[in-house]
Design an enzyme around this catalytic site. Structure first.
Site, PDB file in Angstrom:
ATOM      1  N   HIS A  14       6.300   6.597  19.071  1.00  0.00           N
ATOM      2  CA  HIS A  14       5.989   7.516  17.958  1.00  0.00           C
ATOM      3  C   HIS A  14       6.006   8.965  18.451  1.00  0.00           C
ATOM      4  O   HIS A  14       4.956   9.497  18.846  1.00  0.00           O
ATOM      5  CB  HIS A  14       4.604   7.201  17.397  1.00  0.00           C
ATOM      6  CG  HIS A  14       4.537   5.904  16.668  1.00  0.00           C
ATOM      7  ND1 HIS A  14       4.749   5.795  15.315  1.00  0.00           N
ATOM      8  CD2 HIS A  14       4.322   4.652  17.125  1.00  0.00           C
ATOM      9  CE1 HIS A  14       4.638   4.533  14.960  1.00  0.00           C
ATOM     10  NE2 HIS A  14       4.381   3.807  16.031  1.00  0.00           N
ATOM     11  N   CYS A  32       9.708   3.348  15.403  1.00  0.00           N
ATOM     12  CA  CYS A  32       9.008   2.070  15.590  1.00  0.00           C
ATOM     13  C   CYS A  32       9.573   0.992  14.659  1.00  0.00           C
ATOM     14  O   CYS A  32      10.666   0.515  14.892  1.00  0.00           O
ATOM     15  CB  CYS A  32       7.509   2.277  15.446  1.00  0.00           C
ATOM     16  SG  CYS A  32       6.578   1.060  16.380  1.00  0.00           S
ATOM     17  N   GLU A  49       6.102  11.551  16.815  1.00  0.00           N
ATOM     18  CA  GLU A  49       5.383  12.472  15.911  1.00  0.00           C
ATOM     19  C   GLU A  49       3.997  12.857  16.434  1.00  0.00           C
ATOM     20  O   GLU A  49       3.446  13.878  16.021  1.00  0.00           O
ATOM     21  CB  GLU A  49       5.283  11.884  14.496  1.00  0.00           C
ATOM     22  CG  GLU A  49       4.362  10.678  14.301  1.00  0.00           C
ATOM     23  CD  GLU A  49       5.047   9.334  14.550  1.00  0.00           C
ATOM     24  OE1 GLU A  49       6.041   9.290  15.308  1.00  0.00           O
ATOM     25  OE2 GLU A  49       4.563   8.320  14.000  1.00  0.00           O
ATOM     26  N   LYS A  97     -24.855  35.682  -3.360  1.00  0.00           N
ATOM     27  CA  LYS A  97     -25.704  34.746  -4.100  1.00  0.00           C
ATOM     28  C   LYS A  97     -25.890  33.466  -3.279  1.00  0.00           C
ATOM     29  O   LYS A  97     -27.003  32.941  -3.148  1.00  0.00           O
ATOM     30  CB  LYS A  97     -25.031  34.443  -5.449  1.00  0.00           C
ATOM     31  CG  LYS A  97     -25.851  33.557  -6.347  1.00  0.00           C
ATOM     32  CD  LYS A  97     -25.173  33.403  -7.699  1.00  0.00           C
ATOM     33  CE  LYS A  97     -25.882  32.353  -8.525  1.00  0.00           C
ATOM     34  NZ  LYS A  97     -25.136  32.031  -9.736  1.00  0.00           N
ATOM     35  N   TYR A 111      -3.536   3.436   3.104  1.00  0.00           N
ATOM     36  CA  TYR A 111      -3.753   3.922   1.736  1.00  0.00           C
ATOM     37  C   TYR A 111      -5.160   4.469   1.553  1.00  0.00           C
ATOM     38  O   TYR A 111      -5.425   5.284   0.696  1.00  0.00           O
ATOM     39  CB  TYR A 111      -3.529   2.799   0.722  1.00  0.00           C
ATOM     40  CG  TYR A 111      -2.115   2.792   0.191  1.00  0.00           C
ATOM     41  CD1 TYR A 111      -1.493   3.967  -0.198  1.00  0.00           C
ATOM     42  CD2 TYR A 111      -1.411   1.605   0.079  1.00  0.00           C
ATOM     43  CE1 TYR A 111      -0.207   3.971  -0.677  1.00  0.00           C
ATOM     44  CE2 TYR A 111      -0.115   1.585  -0.409  1.00  0.00           C
ATOM     45  CZ  TYR A 111       0.482   2.788  -0.780  1.00  0.00           C
ATOM     46  OH  TYR A 111       1.754   2.785  -1.251  1.00  0.00           O
TER      47      TYR A 111
HETATM   48  N1  GLN Z   1       5.235  -3.897  13.070  1.00  0.00           N
HETATM   49  C1  GLN Z   1       6.020  -3.479  14.184  1.00  0.00           C
HETATM   50  C2  GLN Z   1       5.450  -3.935  15.510  1.00  0.00           C
HETATM   51  O1  GLN Z   1       4.321  -4.321  15.591  1.00  0.00           O
HETATM   52  C3  GLN Z   1       6.187  -1.982  14.174  1.00  0.00           C
HETATM   53  C4  GLN Z   1       4.906  -1.238  14.441  1.00  0.00           C
HETATM   54  C5  GLN Z   1       4.968   0.211  14.061  1.00  0.00           C
HETATM   55  O2  GLN Z   1       5.873   0.638  13.358  1.00  0.00           O
HETATM   56  N2  GLN Z   1       3.985   0.977  14.484  1.00  0.00           N
HETATM   57  O3  GLN Z   1       6.143  -3.900  16.501  1.00  0.00           O
END
Ligand code: GLN
Length: 534
Positions: free
Chosen positions: A508, A383, A510, A227, A57
């Site tokens: 991941h 994940c 992404e 300017k 956040y």
């Molecule tokens: N909290 C979960 C873990 O530690 C998933 C982690 C995540 O989504 N990056 O395995």
């Protein structure tokens, strides 16, 4: 051998969040179009050693590098714009600098001297910056200084970079200051004073900016640029305007029209023809991202949906994949905080559950999994998202109250459990299973069809995994395991047999998607989303 790397230092002034990272990455993209090798460093002047323990956040997504560093999200922009893989050393924090200096002091490396910010901290900073240049042998090293000029925290970094210019020479180091030029409605005009002030503040550190990039809502005109050039004492052709663009990917084209590349090529004597660049591949990317039809709507069911930056790489990966399949993606942010009213999901063409930590938001994510199974809506879990898919699938198939031990240590069916090697770890920082690992794919699965490869490498960030004690039982109930670690021990990808598109991965993807190379799983997911809409 004399070392000839060129450094471009990017600072920011007036206000934060003006897109300094995008601006720096866009400069890098332009230089790449001249055939130059470009690498990047992001300096984060906070005391945390890395971004891993920061709340999304506050700082947005934590970007994971291939070598397992949890870094600032700007590294994601650099990887996507420059099309390079950066190592964790590309993110320098005050924490890393001080830790390194104090470790040396304890070893006795400075024996006899009083250890001080100047020269010890500044020397350490310069060494870290030069190390990146040495390691990558890049022609140009972009150094973005996080925060806003005037912050106490960034002063040692600015001092070190001032020294760098002195040591490397005027022809090898240049400073670009990114500011904001507000438009006052009541006065009906742009105001240059904040830019003047912040340039003055920068000059008070001994740094003289070579170029000023003025961010603004609307384009500013030439007299205004003149300017700014006059009051900030930079050359008129080095005052550049970057008004708000409709897409971040347009920024390199905007800066190119302002001749940013040409100025830099000459200013730091790169020894190449200022007109010898070709941005047509990037123009094609921007064009493909402009497609308006068909529109598909993907719901991202997450905990940090109020701050979209928390899922920056996922959002960008969806855009890349949509462009790849010739569609336009609209993202609907769905808070998983409370249980989800499934009416809200009816208009969506697919769902995505991103990664995360902690119990909050879990019940909403499980609702989304059930909805996808019952309504045959494509679902992509990443994940924690994958872990939720496993939990809900188990619950729907007789293992009531199945859970992850992350959220319920007493669950009767711990289908997700902490990885064995994680159980003895006590420290929270940088201790997860991090970075690139191989994943072996099963032929004839969605995953294999998407990748068209038997072995892939993906980036990870987790402590928990599918509990092998439940693997056979879940497989017998219909869960398909389509990807594992090469030794078959860790489940990396799960799918469902009787579902149009249901895939969860422990890694991941992404972090590896690029605008010019959309990620295969995102492409497959986006195609399923388009097909579902039909
Ligand atoms: N909290 C979960 C873990 O530690 C998933 C982690 C995540 O989504 N990056 O395995």
């Amino acid at each position: 051998m004399i070392y000839l790397a060129k450094y471009i230092v990017v600072t920011g002034g007036v206000v934060s969040s003006i897109g300094k990272g995008i601006t720096a990455a866009s400069i890098g993209r332009i230089l790449r179009s001249y055939g130059l090798d470009v690498t990047a460093i992001k300096i984060d002047p906070y005391l945390n050693w890395d971004s891993g323990t920061l709340n999304p956040y506050q700082h947005g997504e934590v970007f994971v590098t291939y070598d397992g560093m949890e870094t600032d999200l700007d590294l994601g922009h650099y990887e996507r714009f420059l099309d390079v893989n950066l190592s964790g050393e590309s993110n320098i924090t005050t924490g890393k600098v001080y830790m390194s200096v104090i470790t040396k002091e304890r070893k006795g490396s400075y024996l006899g001297s009083c250890v001080q910010i100047i020269p010890h901290i500044t020397d350490e900073i310069k060494q870290m910056v030069r190390k990146m240049a040495d390691k990558t042998q890049a022609d140009v090293v972009l150094v973005e200084v996080g925060g806003t000029v005037g912050d106490i925290e960034s002063q040692p970094f600015l001092e070190a970079l001032r020294q760098l210019r002195n040591e490397e020479g005027h022809d090898n180091v240049m400073f670009v200051h990114v500011t904001y030029v507000p438009h006052l409605k009541a006065a009906g005009e742009f105001k240059t004073k904040p830019t003047q002030h912040s340039t003055k503040e920068l000059r008070s550190t001994g740094i003289i900016p070579d170029m000023i990039i003025c961010r603004s809502e609307e384009p500013i005109d030439t007299p205004l640029k003149k300017k700014i050039a006059h009051f900030c004492d930079v050359e008129p052709n080095a005052v550049v305007n970057a008004p708000d663009a409709s897409s971040i990917y347009e920024v390199p084209l905007v800066l190119d029209r302002e001749n940013v590349g040409k100025y830099i090529i000459n200013r730091i004597k790169l020894g190449i023809d200022e007109n010898s660049h070709d941005l047509s591949d990037w123009e094609n990317i921007v064009e493909s991202l402009k497609k308006e039809e068909p529109k598909v709507r993907v719901g991202i069911v997450g905990k940090y949906v109020e701050l979209e930056d928390s899922y920056m790489s996922i959002r960008e990966s969806l855009k890349h994949a949509a462009a790849h399949v010739g569609a336009k993606v609209e993202i609907e942010w769905i808070s998983a905080e409370d249980s989800i009213n499934t009416e809200k999901l009816k208009d969506l063409d697919s769902l995505l559950i991103p990664g995360g930590f902690g119990e909050r938001g879990i019940s909403g994510k499980l609702d989304a999994v059930r909805y996808s199974i019952e309504n045959q809506v494509p679902l992509f879990g990443i994940c924690l998202g994958m872990q939720c898919m496993v939990i809900e699938y188990a619950r729907l198939h007789g293992l009531e109250e199945a859970h992850s031990t992350e959220f319920d240590v007493d669950t009767p069916y711990p289908v997700i459990d902490m990885m064995e090697e994680q159980k003895k770890i006590k420290d929270m920082g940088g201790t997860m299973r991090l970075g690139s690992y191989d994943c072996k794919l099963q032929k004839g699965t969605l995953a294999h069809t998407a990748y068209q490869e038997d072995m892939v490498e993906e980036r990870h960030r987790h402590r928990f995994e599918l509990n092998n004690e439940y693997r056979e039982e879940l497989e017998n109930k219909g869960l398909k395991i389509s990807g594992t670690s090469p030794d078959d021990f860790l489940v990396e990808i799960i799918e469902l047999k009787d579902h149009p598109w249901f895939l969860g991965c422990q890694f991941h993807p992404e972090f590896k998607s690029r605008p010019n190379r959309a990620h295969p799983i995102f492409v497959s997911f986006m195609q399923a989303t388009v097909d579902h809409k039909k």
